[in-house]
Every structure is written in structure tokens, then in C-alpha cells.
Design an enzyme around this catalytic site. Structure first.
Site, short mmCIF file in Angstrom:
data_model
loop_
_atom_site.label_atom_id
_atom_site.label_comp_id
_atom_site.label_asym_id
_atom_site.label_seq_id
_atom_site.Cartn_x
_atom_site.Cartn_y
_atom_site.Cartn_z
N PHE A 185 -1.57 8.36 4.32
CA PHE A 185 -2.51 9.03 5.25
C PHE A 185 -3.86 9.74 4.69
O PHE A 185 -4.18 10.90 5.22
CB PHE A 185 -1.64 9.86 6.14
CG PHE A 185 -0.60 9.33 6.96
CD1 PHE A 185 -0.50 7.98 7.17
CD2 PHE A 185 0.22 10.11 7.62
CE1 PHE A 185 0.67 7.56 7.80
CE2 PHE A 185 1.46 9.77 8.32
CZ PHE A 185 1.46 8.20 8.44
N ASN A 210 0.84 -1.21 0.00
CA ASN A 210 0.03 -0.04 0.17
C ASN A 210 0.86 1.24 0.19
O ASN A 210 1.91 1.19 0.41
CB ASN A 210 -0.96 -0.03 1.28
CG ASN A 210 -0.38 0.65 2.37
OD1 ASN A 210 -0.36 1.86 2.55
ND2 ASN A 210 0.22 0.09 3.40
N LYS A 223 5.74 4.13 16.80
CA LYS A 223 5.79 3.05 15.93
C LYS A 223 7.05 3.16 15.16
O LYS A 223 7.08 4.26 14.50
CB LYS A 223 4.59 3.11 15.13
CG LYS A 223 4.55 1.75 14.35
CD LYS A 223 3.11 1.71 13.91
CE LYS A 223 2.79 0.24 13.07
NZ LYS A 223 1.42 0.18 12.56
N SER A 280 5.75 5.38 8.52
CA SER A 280 5.07 4.84 7.34
C SER A 280 6.01 5.26 6.20
O SER A 280 6.41 6.45 6.19
CB SER A 280 3.86 5.81 7.13
OG SER A 280 3.30 5.44 5.86
N ASN A 303 5.16 5.82 3.10
CA ASN A 303 4.23 6.68 2.23
C ASN A 303 3.92 8.07 2.30
O ASN A 303 3.11 8.48 1.70
CB ASN A 303 2.86 5.71 2.10
CG ASN A 303 2.99 4.30 1.95
OD1 ASN A 303 3.93 4.20 1.01
ND2 ASN A 303 2.22 3.54 2.63
N THR A 304 4.42 8.79 3.10
CA THR A 304 4.58 10.26 3.26
C THR A 304 6.10 10.64 3.05
O THR A 304 6.95 10.22 3.98
CB THR A 304 4.10 10.57 4.74
OG1 THR A 304 2.71 10.42 4.64
CG2 THR A 304 4.18 12.26 4.86
N ASN A 334 6.34 -1.05 11.55
CA ASN A 334 5.46 -0.76 10.26
C ASN A 334 5.65 -1.87 9.06
O ASN A 334 6.57 -2.80 9.26
CB ASN A 334 5.91 0.70 10.09
CG ASN A 334 4.45 1.48 9.56
OD1 ASN A 334 3.94 0.99 8.76
ND2 ASN A 334 4.47 2.56 10.04
#
Length: 335
Positions: free
Chosen positions: A116, A112, A218, A176, A178-179, A247
Site C-alpha cells: 500500500f 507484488n 474485497k 492484501s 502484503n500488509t 485479491n
């Protein structure tokens, strides 16, 4: 039953299937339906104490499934000992462009790159205020995409002020993939600044309102040993209450699925060994000072037991539910 339904769900785009399941769980949390779910998924009590909280069992739902806290009670009816909602950002944001979620059935995995997406802190706060609490609730906090790393603490502090009275614990998500740039916050210097400011704000909140909501951090599974040692040291030195390990990963080892080349965070079975390795190192580094939650690659009850054996106090699942169904929670608890 899930074995019959899964092929139908897998014919849908992943985000469409997710939205349908979330809507069904919203209905399942209503008083008319919750007893049915509880009857189907009931499991023996296995209380665990961590962060000053008593969990009815050690199995929780990882952040990412219920980003906007729409189905907390329905999820609680599935037997979870805790539910972590989010990641929540201060302001609403759309996340990354579609498509951004990819199943890899051959690998029992998901990639994925959501980024966010969500309706923002005020919406989530309204959701939580309107629901009675059926299980221990965590809120996973993240910065908005357009907030610079230098100003990231402002986003996390704004979220702390909103969710301290609404959650049983809070998680600082700095891992994460993805940012853009977010994982740089795990470096010693930036992490010391961020968690130092968070710790000072928590002390002010505690003085003003009473109580001390546990703060967890995390971390990513892709840190080098030196980076991991630095991060854990800062987490301990700033008085954080726990670590969630881990994560999703940006590594792509031994994948077979069609979408193996997609960018984003990889979860599911291929993450298990890496996540277990990092978990074992974190447990050694914290040396019993704070609890650790084990996440990553839990697809079977034995996977969960391995994390407990490695020293995790609690575990969390997400991708395992995609492939094994909600009955996985009960199976782990019974194990």
C-alpha cells in the site's frame, strides 16, 4: 502495436514501466489527447446495473494500478466501464522496500509485495476534486501499516468520511497479503466488529449528507470453505452492497518463472482457476442478494466471459493489461 512496445517495457524494472505508462495516461486524459485514446479504444455500449449504479460496460480496472488517482480520465478513455483507484490509506506511506514487483513472463504472471504505497487520503481527495468524472469511480480503502488490527476500523471510517462524497462506490480491502496481519480481518469475529462499525458510520453519513454510497468488500482467494462461508455471512448480515472476488494469492502452484519464490501476492494466469473457484462459491453463498465482481487471472476475453458465466455481474482486469495491452478491454466488451 502493443506487441511491439511490450519487449521494450519488459526491459525496464516493473515499477519504472508502470510509472511511465501512468504518466502517459495522465497526458492521455487531457482534453487535447483524450479523443485520440477514445477513438483507438472505443467499444460498443453494454450497460450493466449493479449496486444501484449503471455501468456503460461490465469491464473495470482493478485497484492497484492508479494508487493515487493520477490518471482516472486517461484510464476512462481506454474504455473501462469503471475505474477503481487505490489502495488509499489515511496517511502517506512508502510501502515495502524495493524490489517489490516481479514479472514471471513464462507464467504470464506478476508477484507484488507493494504494501500500500501512496501519498495518502488527502492527496487522493484533491486529485478527485480537481477532475471531472468520466466513468464510474471506486476507491479502494486500506489501513496504514502501523495501525493495529484492533484500531483498523478507525482508519477505514476516516477514509469513508473523506471519500463518500467523492466516489461512486467504496471497497474495504482486507485481503492484501502484503500488509502484515491484514488478512486476519477476514475472520468472523474481527470482520463482524469491523463491518459492524463501518455499517454504523455509513448510516450516520447517510443521515448527515444524504445518499448511500455502496460499500464493497474485497476478499482473498486463499480462504478455506468454512472461512469463506463465515466471511460472506458477515458481509451479508452487516448490509454491505457487494463482494469483489478475489485479491491476489499467496499460493505458488506450478510456476516456472525465475521469481517464483518471491513473497507477495501472485496475479495473472496462474490465479485464474483458483479465483474462478472462489467466485463460484461466493455466487452460491450470496444467492442473488448482492452482486459480485469477478477478478483474478483475466488474460483473454474468454477468461472474462467465464467469470460472467459463473455469476459475476462485473469483472476487473489488471495483470492482463501487462501482457495483452490496453486493447484487452475492448476485446472483452466486444466478446
Amino acid at each position: 502495436m502493443f506487441d511491439l512496445i511490450r519487449p521494450l517495457l519488459f526491459k525496464l524494472q516493473p515499477e519504472t514501466a508502470h510509472a511511465i505508462s501512468l504518466q502517459l495516461l495522465r497526458l492521455g486524459g487531457l482534453p487535447a489527447f483524450a479523443p485520440l485514446l477514445q477513438g483507438l479504444f472505443s467499444a460498443p455500449q453494454k450497460p450493466v446495473t449493479a449496486f444501484g449504479l449503471t455501468f456503460k460496460n461490465p469491464v473495470g480496472l482493478a485497484a492497484g494500478y492508479d494508487k493515487d488517482a493520477r490518471a482516472v480520465n486517461g484510464l476512462a478513455a481506454l474504455g473501462f466501464g469503471h475505474v477503481e483507484v487505490g489502495t488509499v490509506t489515511p496517511r502517506p506511506q512508502a510501502g515495502n522496500p524495493l524490489p517489490r514487483v516481479f514479472r514471471l513472463p513464462e507464467d504470464f504472471a506478476v508477484i507484488n509485495r507493494m504494501g500500500f504505497p501512496g501519498k495518502g487520503a488527502n492527496f487522493v481527495a484533491r486529485q478527485l476534486r480537481s477532475n471531472s468524472r468520466q466513468t464510474i469511480l471506486g476507491v479502494n480503502l486500506g489501513k496504514n501499516k502501523d495501525t493495529s488490527l484492533e484500531q483498523a476500523a478507525e482508519d477505514y471510517i476516516a477514509l469513508m468520511r473523506i471519500f463518500t462524497p467523492l466516489a461512486d462506490y467504496l471497497t474495504i480491502n482486507i485481503s492484501s497479503p502484503n500488509t502484515v496481519g491484514l488478512r486476519r480481518l477476514q475472520g468472523r469475529e474481527m470482520l463482524e466488529t469491523l463491518l459492524g462499525e463501518i455499517a454504523r458510520e455509513r448510516n450516520q453519513i447517510t443521515l448527515g449528507r444524504g445518499g448511500r454510497t455502496p460499500m464493497l468488500v474485497k476478499i482473498a482467494p486463499d480462504l478455506s470453505d468454512d472461512e469463506l462461508q463465515d466471511a460472506v455471512g458477515v458481509i451479508l448480515n452487516t448490509g454491505m452492497d457487494g463482494i469483489i472476488a478475489t485479491n491476489t494469492t499467496i499460493q505458488r502452484e506450478m510456476l516456472q518463472g525465475t521469481h517464483q519464490g518471491e513473497t507477495g501476492g501472485l496475479s495473472g494466469r496462474p490465479l485464474r482457476a483458483l479465483s474462478d473457484s472462489v467466485l463460484a462459491k461466493v455466487v452460491t453463498l450470496v444467492n442473488g442478494k448482492i452482486p459480485v465482481i469477478g477478478v483474478g487471472g483475466i488474460m483473454t476475453p474468454d477468461d472474462a466471459k467465464k467469470k460472467i458465466d459463473l455469476g459475476a455481474t462485473l469483472v476487473q482486469v489488471y495483470t492482463g493489461l501487462v501482457y495483452a495491452g490496453p486493447g484487452l478491454v475492448r476485446e472483452i466488451i466486444r466478446r
